[in-house]
Design an enzyme around this catalytic site. Structure first.
Site, short mmCIF file in Angstrom:
data_model
loop_
_atom_site.label_atom_id
_atom_site.label_comp_id
_atom_site.label_asym_id
_atom_site.label_seq_id
_atom_site.Cartn_x
_atom_site.Cartn_y
_atom_site.Cartn_z
N HIS A 118 0.40 -1.97 -0.06
CA HIS A 118 0.10 0.43 -0.02
C HIS A 118 1.16 0.99 0.27
O HIS A 118 -0.01 2.43 -0.38
CB HIS A 118 -0.58 -0.08 1.41
CG HIS A 118 -0.23 0.16 2.46
ND1 HIS A 118 -0.19 -0.70 3.56
CD2 HIS A 118 -0.26 1.24 3.52
CE1 HIS A 118 0.35 0.08 4.38
NE2 HIS A 118 0.43 1.18 4.32
N ASP A 148 0.08 -7.43 1.83
CA ASP A 148 0.72 -6.00 1.66
C ASP A 148 2.08 -6.27 1.81
O ASP A 148 2.56 -5.34 2.22
CB ASP A 148 0.46 -5.23 2.83
CG ASP A 148 0.49 -4.25 2.75
OD1 ASP A 148 0.48 -3.42 2.07
OD2 ASP A 148 0.35 -3.20 3.75
N SER A 222 4.50 2.83 7.56
CA SER A 222 4.27 1.79 6.79
C SER A 222 5.80 1.36 6.26
O SER A 222 6.12 2.71 4.89
CB SER A 222 3.16 1.97 6.60
OG SER A 222 2.21 1.31 6.90
#
Length: 462
Positions: A118, A148, A222
């Protein structure tokens, strides 16, 4: 889960005294190299470990060009004529946006960088910035949206890399350190412990087996590193639980072993070729255990349906079987079974221990490619239904849409859960009847669709 948020991010500061006490008990750790106090007494510190790890954690900037949605009134020719709207206002406008995230170098020689899918999803341009100030344009090698994970490559020399730990050996209570680029501030380190393992059911990814930690993870972290006190990568920071919109000390990371299962395939094939067993499963509840005459307290996954000619069908698995082990490892839930199978490759062989009619049974299955099976089925039905997953409804009243891929001719017209009950004004109750009613006309198709409590007509055109 509505409160679970993905971020370009890393978890809350854990009480320092507790951390120092834990490190003092582990004198062999690299993190325990002392710094001298004024009195000459040693002072425990993470600094020595971080000096070797920090150069391998990178900041990632992505640039994305998106079309700006215009006022729908401008689509009306009468409106444009009445208000004399200039023609240049009708031209599509674009906006270039920038986002920040983090990544980890896992192979210095090849320039391989690990991050979240993402973080780079939809990006036109990806830039990787190192701790020493250098920055490089990155090439996307491949990604696995279901886990992911994304793999990037940069052409650079004198890189550092993070060693990988066996995340299966991680325990609740282990100290961990999160490193990343929160809020675009630059490289930041936070500390905490492993709060829980095997977190599932959050609705963040297709395959979930998260490490939960209280080390502060914030927007921008992230794809960053979650390391142990030896500086080894145990996880990839991915999400936080944020009921109030901010960090509350509950963060999630993808285990390193889970990430590497996808990375190895991406580096080999450029994509993930995920093996499938071909079953629909659900948790073994106390009510189901009683119905199947299984002893109380037994854990496992109940097989609700076996797809025809699938790996499970060929192995002799039947609806009503309860899977309790995969390759000797206990299965506690349907999510755990899904992870155990879904992270393996096409062609892998697995040994399953089942409970059937109260007796234990062992079967062996060779995992197959669900993608190939679905595409073959859809080509046989009709070109306008390519990329649409179909199955017979349980009540024999129509054909259920199970998936609609983004490149399918039916995208935007059909959605999972739709029931097709007629094709070209002919009643259909099965996939074979649908194929016969569709005929050979590849230019158009008229469908009668039941969606929830409503019915409608849908036209598919080439």
């Amino acid at each position: 889960m509505a409160f679970v948020k993905r971020f370009y991010r890393a978890v809350s500061l854990y009480p320092l005294l507790l951390l120092l006490a834990g490190m003092l008990a582990s004198a062999s750790s690299h993190a325990l190299l002392p710094a001298a106090m004024g009195s000459g007494d040693p002072l425990p510190s993470l600094a020595p470990m971080l000096k070797s790890v920090n150069p391998a954690v990178v900041n990632i900037s992505t640039y994305t060009t998106r079309n700006v949605q215009q006022n729908p009134l401008l689509n009306d020719p009468f409106f444009r004529h009445f208000f004399n709207v200039p023609e240049q206002q009708m031209r599509p406008r674009q906006r270039r946006t920038q986002s920040a995230g983090s990544g980890v170098i896992i192979d210095a020689g090849a320039g391989t960088v690990l991050t979240n899918h993402h973080v780079i999803d939809g990006a036109d341009e990806i830039t990787v910035a190192l701790e020493d100030g250098r920055s490089f344009k990155a090439e996307l090698i491949g990604s696995d949206p279901d886990v992911d994970i994304a793999v990037l490559k940069i052409e650079a020399k004198n890189l550092s890399e993070v060693e990988l730990a066996d995340s299966d050996k991680l325990q609740v209570g282990d100290f961990v350190v999160a490193i990343g680029n929160p809020f675009g501030l630059g490289q930041t380190v936070t500390t905490g412990i492993v709060s829980a393992l095997g977190r599932t059911g959050l609705g963040i990814e297709g395959y979930e087996n998260f490490i939960q930690t209280d080390a502060s993870i914030n927007p921008g972290n992230s794809g960053g590193a979650l390391v142990n006190l030896r500086g080894e990568l145990v996880g990839v920071n991915t999400a936080i639980l944020a009921p109030s919109g901010g960090n509350v000390g509950i963060g999630f990371a993808i285990p390193a072993n889970m990430a590497m299962a996808s990375i190895d395939q991406i580096l080999t094939h450029g994509e993930v070729r995920r093996g499938q067993l071909g079953v629909i499963i659900q948790d073994l509840t106390s009510e189901l255990a009683e119905a199947f005459d299984i002893k109380p307290g037994q854990r496992g996954a109940v097989v609700a349906e076996v797809q025809d000619d699938s790996a499970a069908d060929k192995a002799g698995i039947k609806a009503g079987d309860v899977v309790v082990e995969v390759d000797g490892k206990a299965v506690l839930s349907s999510a755990q079974l899904r992870n155990a199978i879904g992270l393996r490759r096409v062609g892998d062989k697995v040994k399953l221990t089942l409970l059937r009619d109260g007796k234990e049974k062992t079967v062996k299955a060779t995992l197959e490619s669900a993608k190939k099976q679905v595409e073959a089925d859809q080509r046989a039905v009709h070109p306008l239904l390519d990329g649409v997953g179909l199955k017979n409804s349980d009540d024999n009243k129509g054909v259920v849409v199970t998936e609609v891929k983004v490149d399918s001719p039916a995208v935007g017209k059909l959605q999972p859960g739709d029931i097709l009950v007629s094709v070209n004004q002919r009643r259909v109750r099965s996939v074979s009847e649908l194929q016969a009613a569709a005929g050979t006309n590849a230019d158009g198709m008229l469908l009668r669709v039941i969606r929830g409590r409503f019915a409608s007509w849908v036209v598919l055109k080439k």
